[in-house]
Scaffold this motif. Structure first.
Motif, mmCIF file in Angstrom:
data_model
loop_
_atom_site.group_PDB
_atom_site.id
_atom_site.type_symbol
_atom_site.label_atom_id
_atom_site.label_comp_id
_atom_site.label_asym_id
_atom_site.label_seq_id
_atom_site.Cartn_x
_atom_site.Cartn_y
_atom_site.Cartn_z
ATOM 1 N N ASN A 1 39.444 46.708 36.185
ATOM 2 C CA ASN A 1 39.467 45.245 36.063
ATOM 3 C C ASN A 1 38.994 44.534 37.315
ATOM 4 N N ARG B 1 52.776 46.058 36.795
ATOM 5 C CA ARG B 1 53.626 45.872 35.613
ATOM 6 C C ARG B 1 52.799 46.056 34.333
ATOM 7 N N GLU B 2 51.603 45.508 34.382
ATOM 8 C CA GLU B 2 50.710 45.597 33.237
ATOM 9 C C GLU B 2 50.248 47.054 33.013
ATOM 10 N N ALA B 3 49.853 47.693 34.094
ATOM 11 C CA ALA B 3 49.333 49.063 33.971
ATOM 12 C C ALA B 3 50.418 50.029 33.500
ATOM 13 N N TYR C 1 43.495 51.083 36.601
ATOM 14 C CA TYR C 1 43.565 49.729 36.057
ATOM 15 C C TYR C 1 42.942 48.724 37.009
ATOM 16 N N ARG D 1 53.021 49.294 31.610
ATOM 17 C CA ARG D 1 53.750 48.703 30.483
ATOM 18 C C ARG D 1 54.506 49.742 29.650
ATOM 19 N N GLN E 1 44.903 54.635 29.168
ATOM 20 C CA GLN E 1 44.828 53.535 28.212
ATOM 21 C C GLN E 1 44.895 53.949 26.756
ATOM 22 N N PRO F 1 52.159 42.136 39.437
ATOM 23 C CA PRO F 1 51.817 41.881 38.024
ATOM 24 C C PRO F 1 50.846 42.920 37.464
ATOM 25 N N LEU F 2 49.892 43.335 38.301
ATOM 26 C CA LEU F 2 48.954 44.346 37.820
ATOM 27 C C LEU F 2 49.675 45.663 37.539
#
Ligand code: ADP
Ligand code: MG
Length: 470
Positions: free
Chosen positions: A353, A363-365, A349, A367, A72, A360-361
């Motif tokens: 969370n 994709r977010e992780a 991630y 990014r 992160q 989607p997760l």
């Protein structure tokens, strides 16, 4: 830039001390992050700045936090340090307290965040006899997923570990970074020891061998050196391309090689290229390298990448649904080390969370990683890279010239454009000076089929692919 920040920059410059570099970085992070996040993740970090400011090591309390900070924040921290100091600063993350059970895992460094450096290499077990084999017992055949890309190499390695000293001696395994060469040679050693516990096995990285030679030279202990190496049943030597230009080492390795082969001990080597592709290594060694069996490990194909992800997730007691594994495998293509890095990000991630692993997760992780990949490969980039590699002009990519020295790199660039971008054949033809789509198709087919049969071409394409993928 806010006023507060420019003040702290000035203060850093004036003080010029390592602590103030980290302090300035923290000040900035405190401004841009929610307070609670800052207090949880950044504030507890202990920083050590090297004297020349070239490296900052952050000590983190545990493995989970380390993964999380790596995933992160490390990119942002490295960027800030560079901005404040004015030059790139290498960022390292280290565990404040060592966790022995997490070691094999920490050795598999990830390459997705550039500035973060690998954890130090792990030492092998020391068996009762006191002989250090340097094997990492976590790297076995069981957890090495098989696929088209490594089938040959894996089968040969398996054979050697079952009946060393017979066929395929030496076994020479080559391929690009992060494709599992090191894993495979450890697997050979571990299997032989499991079958025949008394065997004398040594895993050594070529650089370590070089330093052993230097030590023996300085301390005049060549007899011990020879005792150690010439008495082995199995020598596993990793990354022999590091022998380049080390004459004395090459001589000693040649001696060890001859001695071991004469007594039917087995030698397994790895390298980033096939024997004749090695540079600055004596001809007599190269011909020895090539005298047993030489096999390549290719980058893993899609299905293999999926299987690796699912397996690795399982080994960390996490579930990765197949559709998510496909999504990740489609997007992370270059090597297994990167796949592992992506998986770690996703799992961290999800845990943090408390959300299920989903597309989607993921994709977010991922990014940052995904945006880098999308940015990287354009047809223009391919044309420039290929032209540089074969030393022709970029303009020749669009020209009508037809001598082979130009037409061939042009065909290679067309092939790579088809492989690495989403462009259609007519679009590619257009970008290559308005050529017809059948010309592109011909080039793609020709290079694809030659690649199967011509090692040199295959190797060049690997280099180009790795360069383009960054
Ligand atoms: P190389 O030595 O070729 O650079 P490594 O052997 O260090 O690559 O592999 C990089 C990482 O990927 C390691 O953590 C290794 O365990 C893992 N790995 C590579 N290939 C496979 C595979 N086929 N199945 C499972 N893990 C793999
Ligand atoms: Mg390796």
């Amino acid at each position: 830039m806010s006023e507060g920040q420019s003040n702290s920059l000035a203060a850093t410059a004036a003080l010029g001390a390592g602590d103030s570099l980290w302090q300035a970085c923290m000040d900035q992070l405190a401004q841009e992050m929610p307070e609670q996040q800052f207090n949880t993740w950044i504030k507890p970090l202990a920083a050590q700045v090297s004297d020349d400011f070239s490296r900052v090591t952050l000590f983190v309390a545990n493995r989970f936090k380390l993964d999380w900070i790596r995933a992160q924040y490390s990119g942002r921290i490295a960027a800030l340090l560079e901005k404040i100091y004015g030059q790139p600063v290498q960022l390292e993350l280290a565990l404040a307290i060592r966790e022995p059970q997490a070691r094999s895992y920490s050795a598999a460094a990830n390459s997705e965040v550039g500035p973060v450096v690998e954890a130090p290499e792990i030492e092998g077990e020391i068996p009762p006899g006191g002989f250090k084999n340097r094997l990492n017992t976590a790297l076995t055949f069981d957890n090495l997923v098989e696929g088209t890309a490594n089938r040959m190499a894996r089968a040969a390695a398996m054979h050697v570990s079952g009946t060393p000293g017979q066929l395929y001696n030496p076994l020479f395994i080559y391929g690009g970074v992060g494709l599992g060469k090191t894993h495979l040679v450890h697997a050979v050693g571990n299997k032989l020891l499991a079958d025949k516990p008394g065997s004398k096995v040594l895993y050594i990285h070529a650089e370590q061998f070089v330093s052993d030679v230097v030590k023996a030279y300085q301390r005049k202990t060549f007899d011990e050196f020879k005792d150690k190496y010439h008495s082995l049943d199995l020598l596993l030597i990793d990354d022999v391309q590091f022998f380049a230009n080390k004459d004395r080492t090459q001589e000693e390795f040649f001696n060890a090689f001859e001695a071991l082969l004469a007594k039917k001990s087995h030698i397994v080597m790895t390298s980033d290229t096939y024997p004749k592709g090695l540079v600055d290594i004596h001809e007599r060694l190269i011909s020895r390298f090539d005298s047993g069996l030489t096999v390549a490990i290719e980058p893993p194909e899609l299905e293999m990448r999926v299987a690796i992800l699912i397996n690795k997730a399982r080994s960390e007691s996490a579930e990765m649904p197949e559709e998510v594994a496909f999504f990740v495998a489609k997007n992370v293509r270059s090597n297994v080390r990167e796949l592992e890095g992506a998986l770690r990000k996703i799992l961290a991630y999800s845990r943090f969370n408390q959300k299920e692993v989903s597309i989607p997760l993921a994709r977010e992780a991922l990014r940052d990683l995904l945006s880098i990949q999308n940015r990287q490969i354009s047809v223009e980039n391919i044309q420039k890279t290929v032209a540089d590699y074969y030393k022709i002009k970029v303009a020749d990519m669009y020209s009508k010239k037809r001598p082979a020295s130009i037409a061939r790199p042009r065909q290679i660039a067309m092939y790579l454009a088809k492989e690495l971008t989403q462009k259609s054949l007519p679009e590619i033809g257009e970008l290559f000076g308005g050529r017809d789509h059948t010309t592109v198709l011909h080039a793609v087919r020709k290079i694809a089929s030659e690649r199967q049969n011509v090692t040199e071409l295959n190797q060049q394409l690997h280099v180009l692919e790795q360069t383009l993928k960054g």
